[in-house]
Design an enzyme around this catalytic site. Sequence first.
Site, mmCIF file in Angstrom:
data_model
loop_
_atom_site.group_PDB
_atom_site.id
_atom_site.type_symbol
_atom_site.label_atom_id
_atom_site.label_comp_id
_atom_site.label_asym_id
_atom_site.label_seq_id
_atom_site.Cartn_x
_atom_site.Cartn_y
_atom_site.Cartn_z
ATOM 1 N N GLU A 248 0.883 -1.180 0.000
ATOM 2 C CA GLU A 248 0.000 0.000 0.000
ATOM 3 C C GLU A 248 0.910 1.216 0.000
ATOM 4 O O GLU A 248 1.473 1.565 1.029
ATOM 5 C CB GLU A 248 -0.878 0.017 1.261
ATOM 6 C CG GLU A 248 -1.784 -1.171 1.432
ATOM 7 C CD GLU A 248 -2.895 -1.239 0.401
ATOM 8 O OE1 GLU A 248 -3.052 -0.278 -0.381
ATOM 9 O OE2 GLU A 248 -3.581 -2.255 0.359
ATOM 10 N N CYS A 282 -2.661 8.646 2.852
ATOM 11 C CA CYS A 282 -2.310 8.325 1.455
ATOM 12 C C CYS A 282 -3.473 8.599 0.511
ATOM 13 O O CYS A 282 -3.275 8.752 -0.689
ATOM 14 C CB CYS A 282 -1.828 6.887 1.348
ATOM 15 S SG CYS A 282 -2.905 5.732 2.178
HETATM 16 P P1 NAD Z 1 10.158 7.063 4.613
HETATM 17 O O1 NAD Z 1 9.936 6.832 3.170
HETATM 18 O O2 NAD Z 1 11.556 7.012 5.149
HETATM 19 O O3 NAD Z 1 9.346 6.004 5.506
HETATM 20 C C1 NAD Z 1 8.027 5.618 5.206
HETATM 21 C C2 NAD Z 1 7.721 4.416 6.111
HETATM 22 O O4 NAD Z 1 8.520 3.309 5.715
HETATM 23 C C3 NAD Z 1 8.060 4.622 7.586
HETATM 24 O O5 NAD Z 1 7.051 4.007 8.355
HETATM 25 C C4 NAD Z 1 9.411 3.936 7.789
HETATM 26 O O6 NAD Z 1 9.573 3.436 9.087
HETATM 27 C C5 NAD Z 1 9.323 2.811 6.798
HETATM 28 N N1 NAD Z 1 10.605 2.418 6.251
HETATM 29 C C6 NAD Z 1 11.539 3.233 5.720
HETATM 30 N N2 NAD Z 1 12.588 2.513 5.258
HETATM 31 C C7 NAD Z 1 12.300 1.208 5.502
HETATM 32 C C8 NAD Z 1 12.978 -0.024 5.250
HETATM 33 N N3 NAD Z 1 14.161 -0.062 4.615
HETATM 34 N N4 NAD Z 1 12.395 -1.169 5.660
HETATM 35 C C9 NAD Z 1 11.182 -1.161 6.274
HETATM 36 N N5 NAD Z 1 10.489 -0.027 6.521
HETATM 37 C C10 NAD Z 1 11.042 1.145 6.139
HETATM 38 O O7 NAD Z 1 9.581 8.479 4.930
HETATM 39 P P2 NAD Z 1 8.795 9.161 6.101
HETATM 40 O O8 NAD Z 1 9.374 10.511 6.296
HETATM 41 O O9 NAD Z 1 8.627 8.327 7.312
HETATM 42 O O10 NAD Z 1 7.383 9.322 5.407
HETATM 43 C C11 NAD Z 1 7.331 10.167 4.285
HETATM 44 C C12 NAD Z 1 6.666 9.561 3.127
HETATM 45 O O11 NAD Z 1 6.211 8.236 3.334
HETATM 46 C C13 NAD Z 1 5.422 10.362 2.828
HETATM 47 O O12 NAD Z 1 5.743 11.382 1.946
HETATM 48 C C14 NAD Z 1 4.477 9.379 2.239
HETATM 49 O O13 NAD Z 1 4.610 9.364 0.841
HETATM 50 C C15 NAD Z 1 4.940 8.056 2.743
HETATM 51 N N6 NAD Z 1 4.024 7.474 3.735
HETATM 52 C C16 NAD Z 1 2.933 6.860 3.255
HETATM 53 C C17 NAD Z 1 2.042 6.307 4.133
HETATM 54 C C18 NAD Z 1 0.804 5.628 3.625
HETATM 55 O O14 NAD Z 1 -0.162 5.499 4.368
HETATM 56 N N7 NAD Z 1 0.808 5.142 2.382
HETATM 57 C C19 NAD Z 1 2.270 6.387 5.502
HETATM 58 C C20 NAD Z 1 3.425 7.025 5.973
HETATM 59 C C21 NAD Z 1 4.304 7.558 5.060
#
Ligand code: NAD
Length: 476
Positions: A248, A282
Amino acid sequence: MSDYPELELYIGGEWRSAGQTLPVLNPADESTIGQLPIAGRHELDAALQAATEGFRVWSRTSPAERANIILKAAALMRARIEMIARSITLEQGKPLTESRAEVIRGCEFFEWDAGEAVRTYGRVIPSKPGIRYMVLQQPIGAVAAFAPWNFPMSQPARKIAGALAAGCSIIIKASEETPAGALHIARAFHDAGLPRGVLNLVFGVPAEISEYLIPSDPVRLVAFTGSTSVGKHLTGLAAAHMKPVLMELGGHAPVIVCEDADATTAGRISAERKARNSGQVCTSPTRFFVHERSYKAFTDAFVERARAIRQGNGLAEGIEMGPTANSRRVAALEGLVADARDKGARILTGGSRTGNLGYFFPVTVCADIPDTARAMHEEPFGPLALISPVSSLEEAVAKANALPFGLAAYAFTNSARTVDYLVDTVETGNLSINTLEASVAETPFGGVKESGYGREGGTEGVEAYMVKKNVSHLMT
Ligand code: NAD
């Protein structure tokens, strides 16, 4: 501070601390509210072993018994709603009313999937005499799941509900920034009598955990909610070990406001929806393509309502919007607004951080925003509304489809013919007409294009955690 639970790992039916911890912050005032234990290799190995044993037991537990335990846990969460909601507001920032709604939504996921657990039917295929072909649905195995910080309780709930209803065990890594939502779920299942090892909750360094769990033998499915870039990375890891994924990912939802719609009402409810969870959803409505004849009425109504939204500490009475959840969001939003302004957008309200304590950013309206602005391509994941005029339905749909995302899309119209056209042409996993609700427990939710694949919710949400086995039985 005292309302916030003690944070622990949950492995093999036991609560554990760990040598290392991370602070958890309250985004409304940047104070430290808890210390989170961080799982290392030792804890992850224990979780893998527990999930192996948990799968052995749970996959042989009758669907009716599985449903009973899930329903019991959901009932406990409903009874604990005030405690859970308070934890969510403390760690994530959203207003208490929204936190309560999140807890109820999470419980609905459990309740729906418990109902589905007893209906995971297979089929018997007509065959020539003497042989019988049967297709059975069986739980896929242990699941490695990763949940983000925007919905601390309902995001983990969706994954745990599907996996447990199907008969899988699960190791879930919930967000390190908002861990209490998942912790309360684990507590409820513990108290409901879930067998050891069926649900395991860990926290740690996300990349280290995913790189260790995904290739590990007992893990048979990877479920992730988060950004498209991380989703692609995890999909690559899973593909190297031929493991299926449920992804997702990001969205950048278009809203098409047609000429025949009530533009004033659409503008008002769009502003309210934009404020939900400070836009960190999202499916948040983001790109508004408004017919030129309704443009002024829509934009005026949106701005008027946006300016009236009461933003503050989510624990305070009457607050409609809390802070964003972390400092990364404020920095990202400021960058997107500055770029939009440079490219010629009119910032009609908001535009910069409010105060300097807590991560407050107001609902911000960028009108007349050109397609070249960065915000029109990058998911803002915050309270940013991007409004542009269009002169035809075809132009609106072309703009809606212009991005690689396809998670949620919305339209306001009273014309059945227009709805028919939108259903056929908008590239999205979820299309909502005259409502800004994208999904409920009983409907399948997920994306097309780079918004991911697989579905959570509905009948599909449990099937995602199952594999089909074909049995050919020759009567001898
Ligand atoms: P991010 O891309 O670093 O992290 C997004 C999520 O992924 C976090 O929960 C993080 O813990 C997890 N994550 C990151 N790297 C990972 C890895 N290697 N293995 C497993 N999990 C990992 O960025 P962020 O600053 O936390 O969030 C920003 C962006 O993430 C937003 O701009 C949005 O696009 C997206 N996001 C989407 C949702 C959603 O509901 N689809 C939720 C949260 C964040």
